[in-house]
Scaffold this motif. Sequence first.
Motif, PDB file in Angstrom:
ATOM      1  N   GLY A   1     -11.210  13.066   3.482  1.00 13.37           N
ATOM      2  CA  GLY A   1     -11.093  13.589   4.844  1.00 13.37           C
ATOM      3  C   GLY A   1     -10.181  12.746   5.713  1.00 13.37           C
ATOM      4  N   VAL A   2     -10.205  11.432   5.512  1.00 18.66           N
ATOM      5  CA  VAL A   2      -9.297  10.540   6.241  1.00 18.66           C
ATOM      6  C   VAL A   2      -7.847  10.846   5.870  1.00 18.66           C
ATOM      7  N   LEU A   3      -7.598  11.138   4.593  1.00 19.37           N
ATOM      8  CA  LEU A   3      -6.240  11.493   4.175  1.00 19.37           C
ATOM      9  C   LEU A   3      -5.770  12.758   4.879  1.00 19.37           C
ATOM     10  N   ALA A   4      -6.624  13.776   4.887  1.00 20.60           N
ATOM     11  CA  ALA A   4      -6.240  15.036   5.523  1.00 20.60           C
ATOM     12  C   ALA A   4      -5.963  14.839   7.006  1.00 20.60           C
ATOM     13  N   ALA A   5      -6.780  14.005   7.652  1.00 19.11           N
ATOM     14  CA  ALA A   5      -6.617  13.781   9.091  1.00 19.11           C
ATOM     15  C   ALA A   5      -5.326  13.046   9.427  1.00 19.11           C
ATOM     16  N   SER A   6      -4.736  12.376   8.441  1.00 15.14           N
ATOM     17  CA  SER A   6      -3.506  11.623   8.687  1.00 15.14           C
ATOM     18  C   SER A   6      -2.265  12.517   8.736  1.00 15.14           C
ATOM     19  N   ARG A   7      -2.417  13.802   8.434  1.00 16.60           N
ATOM     20  CA  ARG A   7      -1.318  14.777   8.469  1.00 16.60           C
ATOM     21  C   ARG A   7      -0.132  14.329   7.605  1.00 16.60           C
ATOM     22  N   PRO A   8      -0.387  14.086   6.322  1.00 13.40           N
ATOM     23  CA  PRO A   8       0.713  13.621   5.469  1.00 13.40           C
ATOM     24  C   PRO A   8       1.678  14.750   5.118  1.00 13.40           C
ATOM     25  N   ASP A   9       2.889  14.349   4.785  1.00 12.71           N
ATOM     26  CA  ASP A   9       3.858  15.298   4.230  1.00 12.71           C
ATOM     27  C   ASP A   9       3.681  15.438   2.723  1.00 12.71           C
ATOM     28  N   ARG A  10       3.122  14.408   2.104  1.00 10.54           N
ATOM     29  CA  ARG A  10       2.891  14.436   0.653  1.00 10.54           C
ATOM     30  C   ARG A  10       1.718  13.540   0.309  1.00 10.54           C
ATOM     31  N   LEU A  11       0.912  13.997  -0.646  1.00 11.38           N
ATOM     32  CA  LEU A  11      -0.163  13.189  -1.201  1.00 11.38           C
ATOM     33  C   LEU A  11       0.208  12.794  -2.622  1.00 11.38           C
ATOM     34  N   VAL A  12       0.152  11.506  -2.901  1.00  7.60           N
ATOM     35  CA  VAL A  12       0.396  11.003  -4.249  1.00  7.60           C
ATOM     36  C   VAL A  12      -0.921  10.454  -4.788  1.00  7.60           C
ATOM     37  N   VAL A  13      -1.311  10.939  -5.953  1.00  3.83           N
ATOM     38  CA  VAL A  13      -2.541  10.500  -6.604  1.00  3.83           C
ATOM     39  C   VAL A  13      -2.174   9.523  -7.711  1.00  3.83           C
ATOM     40  N   VAL A  14      -2.736   8.337  -7.666  1.00  6.26           N
ATOM     41  CA  VAL A  14      -2.439   7.285  -8.644  1.00  6.26           C
ATOM     42  C   VAL A  14      -3.716   6.929  -9.382  1.00  6.26           C
ATOM     43  N   GLY A  15      -3.644   6.853 -10.707  1.00  8.47           N
ATOM     44  CA  GLY A  15      -4.829   6.497 -11.471  1.00  8.47           C
ATOM     45  C   GLY A  15      -4.478   5.879 -12.805  1.00  8.47           C
ATOM     46  N   PRO A  16      -5.434   5.178 -13.415  1.00 10.44           N
ATOM     47  CA  PRO A  16      -5.186   4.570 -14.720  1.00 10.44           C
ATOM     48  C   PRO A  16      -4.980   5.629 -15.789  1.00 10.44           C
ATOM     49  N   ALA A  17      -4.143   5.300 -16.762  1.00  6.97           N
ATOM     50  CA  ALA A  17      -3.838   6.253 -17.827  1.00  6.97           C
ATOM     51  C   ALA A  17      -3.509   5.514 -19.106  1.00  6.97           C
ATOM     52  N   GLY A  18      -3.859   6.123 -20.218  1.00  9.18           N
ATOM     53  CA  GLY A  18      -3.434   5.617 -21.507  1.00  9.18           C
ATOM     54  C   GLY A  18      -1.979   5.985 -21.759  1.00  9.18           C
ATOM     55  N   PRO A  19      -1.440   5.593 -22.911  1.00  7.97           N
ATOM     56  CA  PRO A  19      -0.012   5.832 -23.188  1.00  7.97           C
ATOM     57  C   PRO A  19       0.396   7.290 -23.047  1.00  7.97           C
TER      58      PRO A  19
END
Length: 239
Positions: free
Chosen positions: A38-56
């Motif tokens: 909800g904090v992200l949405a309230a910031s009125r972003p132009d783009r959301l980037v999702v970062v997470g751990p991943a295997g090869p």
Amino acid sequence: MLVAAAVCPCPPLLVPEVAAGAAPELDAARAACVDAIGVLAASRPDRLVVVGPAGPEGHGPHPQGARGSFRGFGVDLDVRLGAPEGGSEVPERELPASLAVAGWLLEHTGWSAAPVDGLGVGAPLAAERCVRVGQEVATRADRVALLVMGDASACRTLKAPGYLDDRAADYDAAVAAALAAADVEALKGLDEKLAHELQVAGRAPWQVLAGAAAGADLKGALLFDDAPYGVGYLVAAWS
């Protein structure tokens, strides 16, 4: 530039269909994740980037609409990382589990505030490289928001996946303090070797956040801090 960030854990158990009868045990963590998004949405972003751990197999970029699945956890459930963009071809490559959990969270919260793309980062990625990646991510739009997925140590109890390690609680407490204070330098300085020994899945994504947030002067709030199943789960919001 970075205008907001949410930090969430990424166990598939966050998805109620995967947790099944144990789903209520993570209700508080889910609620905190909803608040952070909800904090992200309230910031009125132009783009959301999702970062997470991943295997090869999950390293690198994942475009909006990329598919994820929980079939490997015995559940007939598929998700997408945001709604597919009209006319764009969705690649066959499946989301890593962390980004699939993020996709479920975004669907669960009805995310529609901005376009979404994902980035899978490997556990061995050096801190300096993570910071540079974060700096690049922060330039992807005038107003960028980050959803950062990753668990803390997996060594908090005897029944934890990594068994009990007396160093785990202190490590997690230091991360929690850094997230609460939006302390970029503390995140940059996280011990990579110790993180590996404690099976900390979130170290690299947190350091991507540190790179993206440098100079942004964001304020932090810690929304959840617990270790169910012996794994540290932290939820924070920066804005």
